[in-house]
Design a protein around this motif. Structure first.
Motif, PDB file in Angstrom:
ATOM      1  N   GLU A  73       0.902  -1.457   0.119  1.00 16.82           N
ATOM      2  CA  GLU A  73      -0.084  -0.005  -0.007  1.00 16.82           C
ATOM      3  C   GLU A  73       0.849   1.054   0.011  1.00 16.82           C
ATOM      4  OE1 GLU A  73      -2.851   1.648   3.336  1.00 16.82           O
ATOM      5  OE2 GLU A  73      -3.901   0.251   2.274  1.00 16.82           O
ATOM      6  N   GLN A  74       0.858   2.054  -1.122  1.00 15.73           N
ATOM      7  CA  GLN A  74       1.680   3.299  -1.224  1.00 15.73           C
ATOM      8  C   GLN A  74       1.025   4.345  -1.497  1.00 15.73           C
ATOM      9  OE1 GLN A  74       3.135   0.906  -4.565  1.00 15.73           O
ATOM     10  NE2 GLN A  74       5.019   0.327  -3.867  1.00 15.73           N
ATOM     11  N   SER A  75       1.509   5.598  -1.047  1.00 14.15           N
ATOM     12  CA  SER A  75       1.159   6.980  -1.262  1.00 14.15           C
ATOM     13  C   SER A  75       1.617   7.375  -2.482  1.00 14.15           C
ATOM     14  CB  SER A  75       1.133   7.760  -0.167  1.00 14.15           C
ATOM     15  OG  SER A  75       2.616   7.957   0.095  1.00 14.15           O
ATOM     16  N   GLY A  97       1.410  12.029  -1.542  1.00 14.55           N
ATOM     17  CA  GLY A  97       0.274  11.730  -0.546  1.00 14.55           C
ATOM     18  C   GLY A  97      -0.932  11.549  -0.789  1.00 14.55           C
ATOM     19  N   ILE A 136      -3.709   6.794  -2.441  1.00 18.21           N
ATOM     20  CA  ILE A 136      -3.252   5.622  -1.858  1.00 18.21           C
ATOM     21  C   ILE A 136      -3.762   4.414  -2.678  1.00 18.21           C
ATOM     22  CG2 ILE A 136      -3.283   3.964   0.198  1.00 18.21           C
ATOM     23  CD1 ILE A 136      -2.251   6.745   0.792  1.00 18.21           C
ATOM     24  N   GLN A 167      -2.676   0.266  -4.079  1.00 21.16           N
ATOM     25  CA  GLN A 167      -2.393  -1.055  -3.536  1.00 21.16           C
ATOM     26  C   GLN A 167      -1.635  -1.716  -4.749  1.00 21.16           C
ATOM     27  OE1 GLN A 167      -5.362  -3.511  -2.025  1.00 21.16           O
ATOM     28  NE2 GLN A 167      -4.706  -2.879   0.181  1.00 21.16           N
ATOM     29  N   GLN A 213       2.993   9.542   7.192  1.00 20.88           N
ATOM     30  CA  GLN A 213       1.806   9.300   7.235  1.00 20.88           C
ATOM     31  C   GLN A 213       1.420   7.709   7.584  1.00 20.88           C
ATOM     32  OE1 GLN A 213      -0.365  10.550   3.832  1.00 20.88           O
ATOM     33  NE2 GLN A 213       0.680   9.246   2.422  1.00 20.88           N
ATOM     34  N   THR A 214       2.558   6.903   7.428  1.00 18.24           N
ATOM     35  CA  THR A 214       2.531   5.292   7.624  1.00 18.24           C
ATOM     36  C   THR A 214       2.777   4.986   9.347  1.00 18.24           C
ATOM     37  OG1 THR A 214       4.604   5.014   6.912  1.00 18.24           O
ATOM     38  CG2 THR A 214       2.735   4.521   5.468  1.00 18.24           C
TER      39      THR A 214
END
Length: 314
Positions: free
Chosen positions: A121-123, A127, A130, A132, A269-270
């Motif tokens: 899961e990446q921004s 950001g 989001i 996947q 943010q993670t």
């Protein structure tokens, strides 16, 4: 059970924490096997076995660790061709990201950057979105963000075997001519810290960053800063958290006097838990907060630091 190759991060014979995180993650997908470049593998064998390494492939001949990035990619490519691993896991450091890019070309495989598994899961777009993603071609190569997995011990044999890779002349194109040990205090390294306290524009000036440092020291935390603070010269650039700085994923992230621009949010943010101190209740950073304090940081931070110190003594 297929092997999962883990590139060891180490300093001499001292294994870095992120390697144990990678071994823990590797156990979910197969049998963990370590690729070790340079000397010190015998001394580190016990620690690698403690976290489940079944094998340790050692490449320590002809100055293999005296060159930049390319030898690691060649060793991993050689091992991938030999053992057909289920995946290759590398720490998402600056060097690690270069290694996975080179490796992907060599073995015609896809890469997940800043992943936490074989589905990431990446921004993206700073950001704002989001997504996947997963690797659809070849052997999954994953650059794993430090602190994204809690290291868990599990017994392994850690049987040492030679990697058997022979470096090409191209891999010796960029040689390390000098190593300088960076001056470090007692605070943990920013990208590996379980707690990070970051200051932003609201801190006001370089002298006021002493408040951030005192709070960090009370918590045993690393110190970070927003781009606005580093660009203003209030704190060194190597401590910048954000899209153009370092990406962190601690257990606790304290954002003090940071408005929450997209650039900064992309770098933190993670975090598992996010706490915000800001006098502006409309600051975008509150959208990410698990806990928020609306107030003047110059009143809140000293009280928080004092209370932490008091509880530590009791």
């Amino acid at each position: 059970m297929a092997e999962v190759l883990v590139l060891a991060e180490h300093s001499g014979g001292t294994v870095k924490k992120v390697t144990f995180e990678l071994l823990t993650l590797a156990r979910r997908f197969g049998e963990p096997a370590v690729a070790w470049l340079g000397g010190g593998a015998e001394g580190a064998r016990g620690r690698l076995a403690e976290y489940g390494a079944a094998k340790v492939y050692v490449a320590d001949g002809d100055g293999v660790d005296d060159y930049v990035a390319a030898p690691a990619a060649e060793v991993l490519a050689s091992l991938a061709g030999r053992v057909s691993p289920a995946a290759v896991l590398v720490a998402a450091t600056a060097e690690g990201k270069e290694i996975v890019g080179r490796l992907a070309v060599k073995i015609s495989s896809g890469v997940l950057s800043d992943g936490q598994g074989l589905v990431a899961e990446q921004s993206i777009f700073g950001g704002a979105i989001i997504v996947q993603s997963r690797v659809r071609t070849g052997t999954p190569i994953v650059a794993v963000r430090p602190n994204s997995v809690a290291p868990e011990p599990a017994p392994g044999a850690a049987a040492i075997e030679p990697a058997g890779a022979v470096l090409s002349e191209a891999a010796r194109g960029a040689r390390i001519t000098q190593r300088v040990v960076a001056e470090r205090g007692e605070r943990p390294e920013l990208t590996e810290a379980s707690i990070v306290v970051s200051g932003g524009r609201g801190v006001g000036n370089a002298e006021n960053f002493a408040l951030i440092e005192k709070l960090a020291d009370a918590l045993g935390a690393a110190v970070g800063a927003s781009r606005a603070a580093t660009d203003a010269g209030w704190y060194p650039h190597q401590f910048q958290v954000g899209q153009t700085g370092k990406t962190v994923s601690p257990q606790l992230y304290l954002a003090v006097g940071i408005s929450g621009a997209i650039q900064h949010r992309a770098g933190m943010q993670t975090a598992k838990t996010i706490m915000v101190i800001n006098k502006d209740p409309e600051a975008p950073i509150f959208e990410l907060a698990d806990f928020g304090v609306v107030g003047d940081l110059f009143n809140v931070v000293p009280q928080l630091t004092g209370e932490i110190a008091r509880r530590a003594q009791s």
